[in-house]
Design a protein around this motif. Structure first.
Motif, PDB file in Angstrom:
ATOM      1  N   ALA A  11     -33.373  79.270  33.398  1.00 24.42           N
ATOM      2  CA  ALA A  11     -33.185  77.121  33.543  1.00 24.42           C
ATOM      3  C   ALA A  11     -34.430  76.492  33.040  1.00 24.42           C
ATOM      4  N   ASP A  12     -35.402  76.978  33.195  1.00 25.21           N
ATOM      5  CA  ASP A  12     -36.560  76.898  33.231  1.00 25.21           C
ATOM      6  C   ASP A  12     -37.187  77.366  31.876  1.00 25.21           C
ATOM      7  N   ALA A  13     -36.881  78.101  31.458  1.00 26.87           N
ATOM      8  CA  ALA A  13     -36.844  78.827  30.323  1.00 26.87           C
ATOM      9  C   ALA A  13     -36.313  77.693  28.648  1.00 26.87           C
ATOM     10  N   VAL A  14     -34.756  77.627  29.730  1.00 26.57           N
ATOM     11  CA  VAL A  14     -33.607  77.035  28.289  1.00 26.57           C
ATOM     12  C   VAL A  14     -34.269  75.342  28.665  1.00 26.57           C
ATOM     13  N   LEU A  15     -34.723  75.122  29.206  1.00 22.65           N
ATOM     14  CA  LEU A  15     -35.649  73.072  28.979  1.00 22.65           C
ATOM     15  C   LEU A  15     -36.652  73.342  28.412  1.00 22.65           C
ATOM     16  N   ALA A  16     -37.624  74.195  28.814  1.00 18.49           N
ATOM     17  CA  ALA A  16     -39.088  74.170  28.751  1.00 18.49           C
ATOM     18  C   ALA A  16     -39.486  73.310  27.070  1.00 18.49           C
ATOM     19  N   GLY A  17     -40.894  73.671  27.125  1.00 18.62           N
ATOM     20  CA  GLY A  17     -41.433  72.510  25.879  1.00 18.62           C
ATOM     21  C   GLY A  17     -40.876  71.767  25.108  1.00 18.62           C
ATOM     22  N   LEU A  18     -41.911  71.110  24.872  1.00 22.87           N
ATOM     23  CA  LEU A  18     -41.133  69.949  24.082  1.00 22.87           C
ATOM     24  C   LEU A  18     -40.916  70.114  22.854  1.00 22.87           C
ATOM     25  N   SER A  19     -40.286  69.285  21.862  1.00 24.23           N
ATOM     26  CA  SER A  19     -39.952  69.393  20.986  1.00 24.23           C
ATOM     27  C   SER A  19     -41.016  69.259  20.047  1.00 24.23           C
ATOM     28  N   LEU A  20     -40.381  70.012  18.391  1.00 24.54           N
ATOM     29  CA  LEU A  20     -42.240  69.489  17.608  1.00 24.54           C
ATOM     30  C   LEU A  20     -42.034  67.813  17.052  1.00 24.54           C
ATOM     31  N   ALA A  21     -41.040  67.145  17.248  1.00 24.43           N
ATOM     32  CA  ALA A  21     -40.881  65.925  16.746  1.00 24.43           C
ATOM     33  C   ALA A  21     -41.917  64.997  18.821  1.00 24.43           C
ATOM     34  N   GLY A  22     -41.870  65.668  19.594  1.00 27.85           N
ATOM     35  CA  GLY A  22     -41.510  64.978  20.733  1.00 27.85           C
ATOM     36  C   GLY A  22     -43.473  65.204  20.747  1.00 27.85           C
ATOM     37  N   ARG A  23     -43.780  66.680  20.925  1.00 29.44           N
ATOM     38  CA  ARG A  23     -45.326  66.838  20.393  1.00 29.44           C
ATOM     39  C   ARG A  23     -45.686  65.598  19.722  1.00 29.44           C
ATOM     40  N   VAL A  24     -45.246  65.558  18.356  1.00 28.11           N
ATOM     41  CA  VAL A  24     -46.067  64.613  17.533  1.00 28.11           C
ATOM     42  C   VAL A  24     -46.082  63.176  17.887  1.00 28.11           C
ATOM     43  N   ARG A  25     -44.495  62.789  17.922  1.00 24.34           N
ATOM     44  CA  ARG A  25     -45.246  61.662  18.785  1.00 24.34           C
ATOM     45  C   ARG A  25     -45.847  61.847  20.237  1.00 24.34           C
ATOM     46  N   TYR A  26     -46.497  62.506  20.921  1.00 23.52           N
ATOM     47  CA  TYR A  26     -47.348  62.270  22.006  1.00 23.52           C
ATOM     48  C   TYR A  26     -48.588  62.367  21.322  1.00 23.52           C
ATOM     49  N   ALA A  27     -48.748  63.012  20.147  1.00 24.85           N
ATOM     50  CA  ALA A  27     -49.719  63.008  19.757  1.00 24.85           C
ATOM     51  C   ALA A  27     -50.409  61.670  19.454  1.00 24.85           C
ATOM     52  N   ALA A  28     -49.043  61.035  18.235  1.00 24.87           N
ATOM     53  CA  ALA A  28     -49.580  59.917  17.905  1.00 24.87           C
ATOM     54  C   ALA A  28     -49.695  58.817  19.322  1.00 24.87           C
ATOM     55  N   VAL A  29     -49.276  58.446  20.022  1.00 27.90           N
ATOM     56  CA  VAL A  29     -49.716  57.922  21.225  1.00 27.90           C
ATOM     57  C   VAL A  29     -50.794  58.160  21.792  1.00 27.90           C
ATOM     58  N   GLY A  30     -51.268  59.449  21.779  1.00 27.92           N
ATOM     59  CA  GLY A  30     -52.545  59.334  22.497  1.00 27.92           C
ATOM     60  C   GLY A  30     -53.791  59.092  20.982  1.00 27.92           C
ATOM     61  N   LEU A  31     -53.334  58.587  20.347  1.00 30.33           N
ATOM     62  CA  LEU A  31     -54.614  59.033  18.940  1.00 30.33           C
ATOM     63  C   LEU A  31     -54.170  57.670  19.068  1.00 30.33           C
ATOM     64  N   ALA A  32     -53.339  56.599  19.440  1.00 25.72           N
ATOM     65  CA  ALA A  32     -53.327  55.266  19.503  1.00 25.72           C
ATOM     66  C   ALA A  32     -53.926  54.501  20.315  1.00 25.72           C
ATOM     67  N   GLY A  33     -54.070  54.870  21.144  1.00 25.25           N
ATOM     68  CA  GLY A  33     -54.806  54.789  23.179  1.00 25.25           C
ATOM     69  C   GLY A  33     -55.749  54.974  22.510  1.00 25.25           C
ATOM     70  N   LEU A  34     -56.067  55.990  22.089  1.00 27.60           N
ATOM     71  CA  LEU A  34     -57.658  56.437  22.263  1.00 27.60           C
ATOM     72  C   LEU A  34     -58.244  55.466  21.178  1.00 27.60           C
ATOM     73  N   ARG A  79     -47.150  73.097  30.128  1.00 27.42           N
ATOM     74  CA  ARG A  79     -46.619  74.672  30.411  1.00 27.42           C
ATOM     75  C   ARG A  79     -45.190  74.849  30.610  1.00 27.42           C
ATOM     76  N   VAL A  80     -45.378  73.943  31.786  1.00 29.42           N
ATOM     77  CA  VAL A  80     -44.262  74.167  31.978  1.00 29.42           C
ATOM     78  C   VAL A  80     -43.032  73.134  31.992  1.00 29.42           C
ATOM     79  N   PRO A  81     -42.019  73.441  31.927  1.00 35.83           N
ATOM     80  CA  PRO A  81     -40.368  71.911  32.149  1.00 35.83           C
ATOM     81  C   PRO A  81     -41.234  70.968  33.160  1.00 35.83           C
ATOM     82  N   LEU A  82     -41.103  69.634  32.046  1.00 36.76           N
ATOM     83  CA  LEU A  82     -41.338  68.077  32.581  1.00 36.76           C
ATOM     84  C   LEU A  82     -40.104  68.087  33.457  1.00 36.76           C
TER      85      LEU A  82
END
Length: 156
Positions: A11-34, A79-82
């Motif tokens: 179950a952890d392997a199936v639900l692990a990892g962020l999608s590409l869209a999720g990674r892009v969103r979080y990168a944008a949030v981090g860049l905006a905050g910084l 690198r673990v399921p959130l």
């Protein structure tokens, strides 16, 4: 002929990892905050003769920007399921920063404006806090749902 063996996924392997869209969103949030933290921090550093309330406001804005940047960095390096833990943390951050903003708005309105300004600031703060609270509640529900699903899949 070799028999095909299906890989087993936990179950952890199936639900692990962020999608590409999720990674892009979080990168944008981090860049905006910084970016906000750096720009306001630079302005703050070059204007030492500002009133105390402005120093407090700039400190709060820099802290909020760094908070969002740190959160995004933490999320992107997991690198673990959130299991929607990121949504709960984002909701807590949003509630904290919107609550501080609401208090600041009301304090400034109370010292600088009349009753209309205080009511407007209070209404604005209430909208911000309500939206943040909705995000937190939604995040907690999603996390609980995913943890229930994980328990059902793993039998725990």
């Amino acid at each position: 002929m070799k028999e095909f063996e299906e890989p087993t996924l936990s179950a952890d392997a199936v639900l692990a990892g962020l999608s590409l869209a999720g990674r892009v969103r979080y990168a944008a949030v981090g860049l905006a905050g910084l970016t906000v933290a750096l720009l306001v921090g630079a302005l703050w550093a070059t204007e030492p003769s500002l009133p105390l309330r402005t120093h407090v406001a700039f400190g709060g804005i820099v802290a909020a920007g760094l908070g969002w940047a740190g959160f995004a960095g933490w999320t992107l390096t997991r690198r673990v399921p959130l299991f929607a833990r990121d949504r709960v943390i984002a909701g807590v951050l949003a509630l904290t920063f919107s609550g501080a903003t609401a208090v600041g708005l009301v304090l400034v309105a109370a010292t600088r404006g009349g009753t209309t300004a205080v009511l407007t600031a209070s209404a604005t703060g209430l909208v911000l806090v309500t939206a943040a609270l909705a995000l937190l509640v939604t995040g907690r529900r999603r996390r609980a749902e995913l943890l229930r699903r994980k328990a059902a899949l793993t039998g725990r």
